[in-house]
Design an enzyme around this catalytic site. Structure first.
Site, PDB file in Angstrom:
ATOM      1  N   GLU B  50       0.929  -1.301   0.069  1.00  0.00           N
ATOM      2  CA  GLU B  50       0.125   0.161  -0.100  1.00  0.00           C
ATOM      3  C   GLU B  50       0.914   1.715  -0.054  1.00  0.00           C
ATOM      4  O   GLU B  50       1.963   1.465   0.524  1.00  0.00           O
ATOM      5  CB  GLU B  50      -0.414  -0.021   0.974  1.00  0.00           C
ATOM      6  N   ASP B  61      -5.248   9.948  10.412  1.00  0.00           N
ATOM      7  CA  ASP B  61      -4.497   9.279  10.921  1.00  0.00           C
ATOM      8  C   ASP B  61      -3.559   9.810  11.447  1.00  0.00           C
ATOM      9  O   ASP B  61      -3.969  11.166  11.943  1.00  0.00           O
ATOM     10  CB  ASP B  61      -3.191   9.712   9.078  1.00  0.00           C
TER      11      ASP B  61
END
Ligand SMILES: Cc1ncc(COP(=O)(O)O)c(C=O)c1O
Lengths: 405, 278
Positions: B50, B61
């Site tokens: 990824e 995040d």
């Protein structure tokens, strides 16, 4: 962009939260079920007369509504044109329009059984309003505020803490409102099970832009009735400042389908539109951030750019999606005022009317100083005085003494 | 349509092994080092890559990946250069599936059709776009599927049985189960709880299920590998990278190895797992 005129400017959003191409629900999957729950809870509350009775009781006796519509006689004389009325939202409990929306959302949070409230804040007015109602209803309150804003809006940080809220200074990114919103979203994703996110403006994922607008529309609805009472007719123009756009939308929305009413939103032009500023309509283009598609300040790669405004409450690189749509369809005129223009307006209103405005609505006053002289004496102009300037007194005092910039 | 992702999971299933999925940020700490890191990952045992698309405002995040994105942006990374990394990687590796992961705005600004064409021709296999739930499928998911890319959706602890079918409808490649309600880099979930969640999702789909968020050690990767078709490690690799940088945040001679060594250790953990259920 030109777009076919709709039959009504007040019918949005569609069932998926879109105002034209703007709005939507661009959020992480973790939040999606909660956003759908919120929409359901809001639809049910709107249809429940008991909800409105309860709201109206607090609006009257706790917030102190209706707020006066005041004829600013000396400002009018000074500018020599339109007859200027101030919608006195700064007289509300907590000192700004933010409390109208917070009250509505706290009522919803209570109906949804949520015990922990989080909020983002720029100037601290939304944070103070949230901390206030959390104190009133015995709810835990956590406020995210950019570290830069914590510095320049100290009085509000102290107020929030006195009211029992926890204030988290946000150190990431540009350390202003945009980053406070990122951090609030991160908290929400982490604590979805017990937490209600009380968003402070007409932005974020659907249904927030709509429900904040609805709770703030009391400003425009009262204005309509009050103007009818004193002048026997509609106003000819409306002016309000725009951070995310909630005080503006609250004033504008009830008038959108009255074609004789000219409407002006005022963005923050910071150091000027060719330098650092926060005017997303004047200087941005459509993009996706914080749950919605709207005009944003960004670079060619879609990276969000730093905004700048002297006013912490306008220092945001976006704008509510309904405003983006109203701009594209041409119903509202979006102007901008620089830091220096806002400072001059701040001083003018203080000296002429004995009202110290917040730096945010000082931007609206700055454009009134341009618009009013060009209009006839029978032109009725309403400015939303969205908040009072107590929080800005230390900052403006320093600037005027040449101590800071 | 069979993508490299489908092929890889089919192979691993035959081998009776769970996949090891690695996440790194494109352009971190600079575009050239980032390419070397991506090239090193399969050799160190990563089965699926990824690659993060840097974004100024990554709402899902934690601090580590936020900082990684900012390092990349500071080094001049863009979405176009991210696709260049993929194209360069593909010159020597035509088998390892590569998924771009990020937020919608850079893609929207690049232009959806142009992005999909360029992603496909660079050798991208799938997309994970954090802020595009099924409610916004018309934006990118449907066009991506038409362009022959997998669209990998996140399922989370808040995605209940009622909602799962909506989440799975246009999902392909694999399902990414986010093991906790939270942001990247947060605490790990208990492997047994994860096992139950994976079993629940399996009742709704035949797609492989990979689990991510909070896996940092070979032991944790092994425990998850016993419960799911794959485990994803991101923050721990990004932290290893960061710890190898000099005081100015620039790559050192140790940087590529720091990521490769942790990848190898984690890959061993995954390979030590008893055969995954189902
Ligand atoms: C007094 C005042 N006016 C205006 C704003 C800007 O917000 P909005 O555009 O949502 O009204 C703020 C935000 O902090 C504020 O405190």
């Amino acid at each position: 962009m030109t777009i076919a005129k709709p039959n009504s400017y007040r019918s949005g959003p569609d069932e998926r939260g879109h105002f034209g191409i703007f709005g939507g629900r661009f959020v992480a999957e973790t939040l999606m079920p909660l956003i759908l729950d919120l929409e359901k809870a809001y639809t049910a509350a709107k249809a429940d007369p008991a909800f409105h009775v309860e709201m109206n009781g607090y609006l009257k006796n706790y917030v102190g509504r209706p707020s006066p519509l005041y004829f600013a006689e000396r400002l009018t004389e000074h500018l020599g044109g339109a007859k200027i009325y101030l919608k006195r939202e700064e007289l509300n409990h907590t000192g700004s329009h933010k409390v109208n929306n917070v009250l509505g959302q706290i009522m919803l949070a209570r109906r949804m059984g949520k015990k922990r409230i989080i909020a983002e804040t720029g100037a601290g007015q939304h944070g103070v309003a949230t901390a206030t109602l959390c104190a009133r209803f015995g709810l835990e309150c956590v406020v995210y505020m950019g570290a830069v804003d914590v510095e320049r809006q100290q009085p509000n940080v102290i107020r929030m803490e006195m009211l029992g809220a926890t204030v988290h200074p946000v150190q990431s990114g540009t350390r202003t409102l945009k980053d406070a919103m990122n951090e609030a979203l991160r908290d929400w994703v982490t604590n979805v099970h017990n937490t209600f996110y009380c968003i402070g403006t007409v932005a974020g994922p659907h249904p927030y832009p709509t429900l904040v607008r609805d709770f703030q529309s009391i400003i425009g609805n009262e204005t309509k009735a009050q103007m009818q009472e004193v002048e026997g007719r509609l106003p000819d123009s409306l002016v309000a400042c725009i951070g995310g756009g909630s005080n503006a939308m609250g004033l504008f929305h009830p008038f959108l389908d009255d074609p004789s009413v000219e409407i002006f939103g005022v963005e923050a032009a910071g150091h000027g539109l060719t330098q650092l500023h926060a005017a997303s309509i004047a200087g941005g283009r459509p993009g996706v951030l914080h749950g919605n598609r709207t005009y944003l300040l960004m670079d060619a790669d879609g990276q969000i750019q730093d905004a700048h405004s002297i006013s912490a409450g306008l220092d945001y690189p976006g704008i509510g999606p309904e405003h983006s749509w109203l701009h594209d369809v041409g119903r509202v005129n979006y102007l901008s005022a620089t830091d220096d223009e806002a400072l001059a307006a701040f001083q003018l209103l203080s000296k002429l009317e004995g009202i110290i405005p917040a730096l945010e609505p000082a931007h609206a006053i700055a454009k009134v100083m341009e618009l009013a002289p060009k209009r006839p004496k029978d032109h009725l102009m309403v400015v939303n005085l969205s908040g009072r300037g107590d929080k800005d007194v230390p900052q403006v005092g320093d600037i005027l003494k040449g101590k800071s910039k | 349509m069979t993508t490299r992702i489908d092929t890889r999971f089919a192979e691993l299933k035959k081998q009776g092994r769970s996949a090891f999925v690695t996440y790194v940020m494109a352009g971190d700490p600079d575009p050239a080092t980032s390419l070397e890191i991506v090239k090193a990952l399969p050799k160190a045992g990563s089965d699926v890559i990824e690659l993060g698309i840097p974004f100024t405002d990554p709402m899902a995040d934690g601090p580590s990946i936020q900082a990684a994105g900012l390092r990349a942006l500071k080094a001049g990374m863009t979405l176009k250069k991210t696709l260049d990394v993929v194209r360069d990687f593909r010159k020597d590796d035509n088998a390892t599936p590569l998924v771009l992961m990020g937020y919608y705005n850079p893609i929207y600004i690049y232009g959806v059709d142009k992005f999909l064409a360029d992603a496909k021709s660079s050798g991208v296999d799938g997309l994970i776009v954090v802020d595009l739930p099924p409610e916004e499928d018309d934006e990118l998911c449907i066009p991506a599927l038409k362009a022959g890319l997998n669209f990998i959706r996140l399922a989370t602890p808040t995605t209940d049985d009622k909602r799962l079918p909506a989440v799975l409808t246009n999902t392909s490649g694999f399902v990414y189960y986010v093991s906790i309600a939270g942001i990247t880099g947060a605490a790990a979930a208990d492997a047994n709880v994860v096992g139950e969640a994976v079993a629940r999702i399996k009742r709704h789909t035949g797609l492989p299920i990979c689990v991510g968020f909070g896996i940092r050690t070979p032991e944790a990767a092994r425990a998850i590998a016993e419960k799911a078709d794959g485990s994803v490690v991101g923050t721990a690799l990004v932290d290893a990278l960061k710890n190898s940088l000099d005081a100015e945040g620039r790559a050192t001679a140790k940087t590529v190895n720091a990521v490769a060594e942790l990848t190898a250790a984690l890959a061993q953990g995954v390979r030590a797992a008893k055969q995954a259920a189902g």
